[in-house]
Design a protein around this motif. Structure first.
Motif, short mmCIF file in Angstrom:
data_model
loop_
_atom_site.label_atom_id
_atom_site.label_comp_id
_atom_site.label_asym_id
_atom_site.label_seq_id
_atom_site.Cartn_x
_atom_site.Cartn_y
_atom_site.Cartn_z
N LEU A 123 0.83 -1.20 0.00
CA LEU A 123 0.00 0.00 0.00
C LEU A 123 0.87 1.26 0.00
CD1 LEU A 123 -2.80 1.21 -0.06
CD2 LEU A 123 -2.90 1.00 2.44
N ASP A 124 2.02 1.19 0.69
CA ASP A 124 2.98 2.31 0.67
C ASP A 124 3.37 2.64 -0.77
OD1 ASP A 124 3.12 2.31 3.49
OD2 ASP A 124 4.78 0.88 3.47
N ARG A 125 3.76 1.59 -1.52
CA ARG A 125 4.18 1.79 -2.91
C ARG A 125 3.05 2.40 -3.73
NH1 ARG A 125 6.89 -2.90 -2.03
NH2 ARG A 125 5.25 -4.24 -2.85
N ARG A 126 1.85 1.90 -3.53
CA ARG A 126 0.69 2.40 -4.29
C ARG A 126 0.45 3.89 -4.04
NH1 ARG A 126 -2.69 1.77 -8.29
NH2 ARG A 126 -4.89 1.93 -7.83
N LEU A 127 0.71 4.33 -2.79
CA LEU A 127 0.49 5.73 -2.42
C LEU A 127 1.75 6.58 -2.56
CD1 LEU A 127 -1.75 5.16 0.73
CD2 LEU A 127 -2.48 5.97 -1.52
N GLY A 128 2.88 5.97 -2.98
CA GLY A 128 4.13 6.72 -3.14
C GLY A 128 4.77 7.09 -1.82
N LEU A 129 4.66 6.19 -0.83
CA LEU A 129 5.17 6.46 0.52
C LEU A 129 6.29 5.50 0.89
CD1 LEU A 129 1.71 6.87 2.29
CD2 LEU A 129 3.24 8.69 1.48
N SER A 130 7.12 5.92 1.82
CA SER A 130 8.21 5.09 2.35
C SER A 130 8.37 5.38 3.83
CB SER A 130 9.53 5.39 1.64
OG SER A 130 9.46 5.04 0.28
N ASN A 131 8.93 4.42 4.55
CA ASN A 131 9.23 4.56 5.97
C ASN A 131 10.74 4.63 6.15
OD1 ASN A 131 6.40 4.09 6.89
ND2 ASN A 131 6.78 2.12 5.91
N VAL A 132 11.21 5.57 6.96
CA VAL A 132 12.64 5.71 7.22
C VAL A 132 12.90 5.26 8.65
CG1 VAL A 132 14.56 7.34 7.40
CG2 VAL A 132 12.83 7.65 5.62
N THR A 133 13.81 4.28 8.82
CA THR A 133 14.18 3.80 10.14
C THR A 133 15.65 4.08 10.37
OG1 THR A 133 12.52 2.06 10.01
CG2 THR A 133 14.21 1.81 11.68
N LEU A 134 15.95 4.72 11.49
CA LEU A 134 17.33 5.04 11.86
C LEU A 134 17.79 4.02 12.89
CD1 LEU A 134 16.44 8.75 12.59
CD2 LEU A 134 17.33 7.85 10.46
N HIS A 135 18.86 3.32 12.60
CA HIS A 135 19.38 2.31 13.52
C HIS A 135 20.62 2.87 14.22
CE1 HIS A 135 16.75 -0.85 11.98
NE2 HIS A 135 16.94 -0.29 10.79
N THR A 136 20.64 2.73 15.53
CA THR A 136 21.77 3.20 16.33
C THR A 136 22.39 2.02 17.05
OG1 THR A 136 20.40 3.65 18.25
CG2 THR A 136 20.67 5.45 16.68
N ALA A 137 23.46 2.28 17.78
CA ALA A 137 24.16 1.21 18.50
C ALA A 137 23.29 0.60 19.59
CB ALA A 137 25.46 1.76 19.10
N ALA A 138 22.47 1.39 20.24
CA ALA A 138 21.59 0.87 21.29
C ALA A 138 20.36 0.23 20.65
CB ALA A 138 21.18 2.00 22.22
N ALA A 139 20.03 -0.98 21.07
CA ALA A 139 18.94 -1.73 20.45
C ALA A 139 17.59 -1.04 20.61
CB ALA A 139 18.87 -3.13 21.04
N ARG A 140 17.36 -0.35 21.72
CA ARG A 140 16.07 0.25 21.98
C ARG A 140 15.97 1.68 21.47
NH1 ARG A 140 12.49 -2.02 26.26
NH2 ARG A 140 11.47 -0.13 25.56
N SER A 141 16.99 2.18 20.82
CA SER A 141 16.95 3.59 20.41
C SER A 141 16.68 3.79 18.92
CB SER A 141 18.26 4.28 20.79
OG SER A 141 19.31 3.73 20.03
N ASP A 142 16.33 2.73 18.20
CA ASP A 142 16.00 2.90 16.79
C ASP A 142 14.76 3.79 16.68
OD1 ASP A 142 18.06 1.19 16.38
OD2 ASP A 142 16.85 -0.50 15.71
N ALA A 143 14.74 4.66 15.70
CA ALA A 143 13.63 5.59 15.50
C ALA A 143 13.11 5.46 14.08
CB ALA A 143 14.10 7.02 15.76
N THR A 144 11.82 5.62 13.91
CA THR A 144 11.19 5.51 12.60
C THR A 144 10.37 6.76 12.30
OG1 THR A 144 11.05 3.10 12.78
CG2 THR A 144 9.58 4.15 11.20
N ILE A 145 10.47 7.21 11.07
CA ILE A 145 9.59 8.25 10.55
C ILE A 145 8.75 7.57 9.48
CG2 ILE A 145 9.40 10.50 9.46
CD1 ILE A 145 12.31 11.02 10.36
N PRO A 146 7.46 7.36 9.76
CA PRO A 146 6.64 6.62 8.80
C PRO A 146 6.07 7.51 7.71
CG PRO A 146 5.32 7.17 10.68
CD PRO A 146 6.72 7.70 10.96
N LEU A 147 5.76 6.89 6.61
CA LEU A 147 4.90 7.46 5.58
C LEU A 147 5.33 8.83 5.07
CD1 LEU A 147 1.58 6.29 7.26
CD2 LEU A 147 2.90 5.12 5.49
N LEU A 148 6.60 8.89 4.68
CA LEU A 148 7.10 10.07 3.97
C LEU A 148 6.92 9.84 2.47
CD1 LEU A 148 10.50 10.74 5.80
CD2 LEU A 148 8.36 12.00 6.05
#
Length: 171
Positions: A123-148
């Motif tokens: 559905l993301d592809r159909r709407l021209g959207l992507s999700n960006v996930t930032l991975h860091t050294a700490a396992a619990r600190s990954d951050a996501t910006i959805p639906l850009l």
């Protein structure tokens, strides 16, 4: 008037904080509405069908009314959810804010990023959207910006990778 130092949460919620907050794509509202509509159709459709099969047409009609009211409520929540999302690029870190009832504010220093993912579902592809996930050294600190918008997601990925390389080289 004395200037009081604001906490990041207060600053994140304030429109006059001086940061250039960028919203997620407007199509995110469509994405979330479609998902919620499918859940409402399956849930209330099943209950309505059971009532109809049992000969309870009044309850089936009540289920239909409840489904419509729920869908209208979801539309209002989706709009508020979309407005709550934003991100801002600063000199040394990326800020992400989100949340309707519970506000969350994430700060990701560029130098701590290990890699950046850009992902798309069907559905993301159909709407021209992507999700960006930032991975860091700490396992619990990954951050996501959805639906850009996909172009913005790719631009942000490239910028974050470049800034991450520069900051990590200085460590």
């Amino acid at each position: 008037r004395p200037s009081a130092r604001r906490s990041p949460l207060t600053s994140a919620a304030s429109p006059d904080d001086g940061l250039d907050w960028k919203p997620i794509a407007p199509e995110a509202r469509t994405f979330w509405t479609v998902g919620a509509t499918l859940v409402i159709l399956v849930l209330f459709g099943s209950v309505g069908a059971i009532f109809l099969a049992a000969g309870e047409s009044v309850f089936a009609a009540g289920t239909l009314v409840l489904a419509i009211v729920t869908w209208l409520w979801v539309r209002a929540v989706v709009s508020r959810r979309w407005r709550s999302w934003g991100y801002a690029e600063r000199e040394s870190d990326l800020l992400i804010r989100r949340g309707v009832l519970v506000r969350r504010f994430t700060v990701v220093p560029y130098g701590r990023m290990q890699f950046v993912d850009v992902t798309q579902g069907p559905l993301d592809r159909r709407l021209g959207l992507s999700n960006v996930t930032l991975h860091t050294a700490a396992a619990r600190s990954d951050a996501t910006i959805p639906l850009l918008a996909t172009e913005e997601a790719n631009r942000l990925r490239d910028r974050l990778v470049d800034l991450g390389d520069v900051r990590a080289a200085g460590l």
